[in-house]
Write an enzyme that holds these catalytic residues in place. Structure first.
Site, PDB file in Angstrom:
ATOM      1  N   THR A 154      -4.685   6.045   1.599  1.00  0.00           N
ATOM      2  CA  THR A 154      -5.065   7.453   1.787  1.00  0.00           C
ATOM      3  C   THR A 154      -5.778   7.983   0.547  1.00  0.00           C
ATOM      4  O   THR A 154      -5.577   9.128   0.124  1.00  0.00           O
ATOM      5  CB  THR A 154      -3.838   8.331   2.157  1.00  0.00           C
ATOM      6  OG1 THR A 154      -2.966   7.603   3.029  1.00  0.00           O
ATOM      7  CG2 THR A 154      -4.278   9.580   2.895  1.00  0.00           C
ATOM      8  N   GLU A 194       0.860  -1.186   0.000  1.00  0.00           N
ATOM      9  CA  GLU A 194       0.000   0.000   0.000  1.00  0.00           C
ATOM     10  C   GLU A 194       0.894   1.234   0.000  1.00  0.00           C
ATOM     11  O   GLU A 194       1.596   1.499   0.984  1.00  0.00           O
ATOM     12  CB  GLU A 194      -0.906   0.000   1.242  1.00  0.00           C
ATOM     13  CG  GLU A 194      -1.724   1.279   1.384  1.00  0.00           C
ATOM     14  CD  GLU A 194      -2.531   1.329   2.689  1.00  0.00           C
ATOM     15  OE1 GLU A 194      -2.790   0.265   3.302  1.00  0.00           O
ATOM     16  OE2 GLU A 194      -2.883   2.448   3.091  1.00  0.00           O
ATOM     17  N   ARG A 236       0.316  10.237   0.338  1.00  0.00           N
ATOM     18  CA  ARG A 236       0.678  11.324   1.250  1.00  0.00           C
ATOM     19  C   ARG A 236       1.935  12.031   0.796  1.00  0.00           C
ATOM     20  O   ARG A 236       2.461  12.881   1.505  1.00  0.00           O
ATOM     21  CB  ARG A 236       0.903  10.779   2.666  1.00  0.00           C
ATOM     22  CG  ARG A 236      -0.355  10.207   3.264  1.00  0.00           C
ATOM     23  CD  ARG A 236      -0.096   9.660   4.649  1.00  0.00           C
ATOM     24  NE  ARG A 236      -1.052   8.623   4.946  1.00  0.00           N
ATOM     25  CZ  ARG A 236      -0.960   7.801   5.974  1.00  0.00           C
ATOM     26  NH1 ARG A 236       0.043   7.916   6.824  1.00  0.00           N
ATOM     27  NH2 ARG A 236      -1.874   6.881   6.153  1.00  0.00           N
ATOM     28  N   LYS A 268     -11.135  -2.141   5.495  1.00  0.00           N
ATOM     29  CA  LYS A 268     -10.095  -1.757   6.443  1.00  0.00           C
ATOM     30  C   LYS A 268     -10.803  -1.405   7.754  1.00  0.00           C
ATOM     31  O   LYS A 268     -11.929  -0.876   7.734  1.00  0.00           O
ATOM     32  CB  LYS A 268      -9.362  -0.544   5.863  1.00  0.00           C
ATOM     33  CG  LYS A 268      -8.407   0.161   6.788  1.00  0.00           C
ATOM     34  CD  LYS A 268      -7.510   1.087   5.968  1.00  0.00           C
ATOM     35  CE  LYS A 268      -6.775   2.078   6.842  1.00  0.00           C
ATOM     36  NZ  LYS A 268      -5.523   2.542   6.237  1.00  0.00           N
TER      37      LYS A 268
HETATM   38  C1  3PG Z   1      -2.548   4.060   7.921  1.00  0.00           C
HETATM   39  O1  3PG Z   1      -2.100   4.990   7.320  1.00  0.00           O
HETATM   40  O2  3PG Z   1      -3.262   3.192   7.412  1.00  0.00           O
HETATM   41  C2  3PG Z   1      -2.227   3.985   9.348  1.00  0.00           C
HETATM   42  O3  3PG Z   1      -2.113   5.273   9.843  1.00  0.00           O
HETATM   43  C3  3PG Z   1      -0.960   3.272   9.624  1.00  0.00           C
HETATM   44  O4  3PG Z   1      -0.916   3.238  10.981  1.00  0.00           O
HETATM   45  P1  3PG Z   1       0.407   2.920  11.774  1.00  0.00           P
HETATM   46  O5  3PG Z   1       1.403   4.000  11.393  1.00  0.00           O
HETATM   47  O6  3PG Z   1      -0.009   2.997  13.224  1.00  0.00           O
HETATM   48  O7  3PG Z   1       0.871   1.566  11.364  1.00  0.00           O
END
Ligand code: 3PG
Length: 217
Positions: free
Chosen positions: A75, A47, A51, A135
């Site tokens: 995102t 994934e 960002r 998710k």
């Molecule tokens: C995401 O972007 O899906 C989560 O914020 C990832 O979360 P983590 O940094 O706690 O693994």
């Protein structure tokens, strides 16, 4: 326009392996060696979060040069994002939440959307759109293991990829749940390791996660 790879389903994404790295790429040149490092550690689904400005190019490069992995975007917040991901050759899209506009856009796109939910009501909106691969975000903050156990009663048909606050200390507890197919997390791809090009350390983290142990870097 990128050459399209084989179409996959949301279920294919969830079943491709126990862990999905949540990746932030700032330099497109890191994309292919990172994907190869994760693949060497046994990870087959990536994934790339939207960002950073480099995200779409990273998806394009991995799609073109590392055909063994499934590559998609995280995102994804809008129909425009979704379209850009599909045009870049991304094979799936993951969003932190769910809106009716995004669901409508996903209906028109060729790639599957795995929307994020954090409540029974959001889950029911996903079901109304015909989606059962979701998710669960932000997993730890939204009730974690207990919440997922509670959701299994009324919604046994749903399979989740919990993400947010998951790491070496708790990912196996999540994976043991009946309704959890895989977990996502950024712990597999520390930004310092990516910045340093420390691919062997990333391979070790991936291998440790896939094989159920924890590794030091
Ligand atoms: C995401 O972007 O899906 C989560 O914020 C990832 O979360 P983590 O940094 O706690 O693994």
């Amino acid at each position: 326009m990128e050459k399209k790879r084989e179409a996959i389903s949301a279920q294919d994404v969830l079943l491709a392996g126990p862990v999905i790295p949540v990746i932030v790429i700032n330099n497109p040149a890191h994309a292919v060696p990172l994907a190869q490092a994760l693949l060497a550690g046994g990870i087959k689904v990536l994934e790339i979060t939207l960002r950073s400005d480099a995200a779409l190019e990273a998806i394009q490069r991995i799609g073109a040069e590392v055909p063994e992995v499934l590559v998609g975007a995280g995102t994804v917040l809008s129909g425009q994002d979704l379209q850009a991901v599909a045009e870049a050759g991304g094979q799936f899209a993951i969003s932190p939440g769910l809106t009716q506009r995004l669901l409508a856009a996903a209906d028109q796109e060729s790639i599957p959307l795995l929307p994020g939910v954090a409540s029974a009501s959001e889950l029911m909106e996903a079901l109304e759109a015909g989606l059962t691969a979701l998710k669960f975000f932000p997993a730890q903050a939204a009730g974690g293991i207990q919440m997922l156990k509670s959701l299994h009663g009324p919604f046994p048909q749903v399979r989740f990829c919990p993400t947010g606050g998951i790491g070496p200390h708790n990912y196996r507890e999540y994976l043991a749940l009946k309704n959890v197919a895989c977990v996502g997390g950024s712990w597999l791809v520390p930004s310092e390791m990516i910045g340093q090009g420390n691919w062997s350390a990333i391979t070790r983290l991936a291998h440790a996660a896939v094989s159920g142990t924890t590794a030091s870097s």
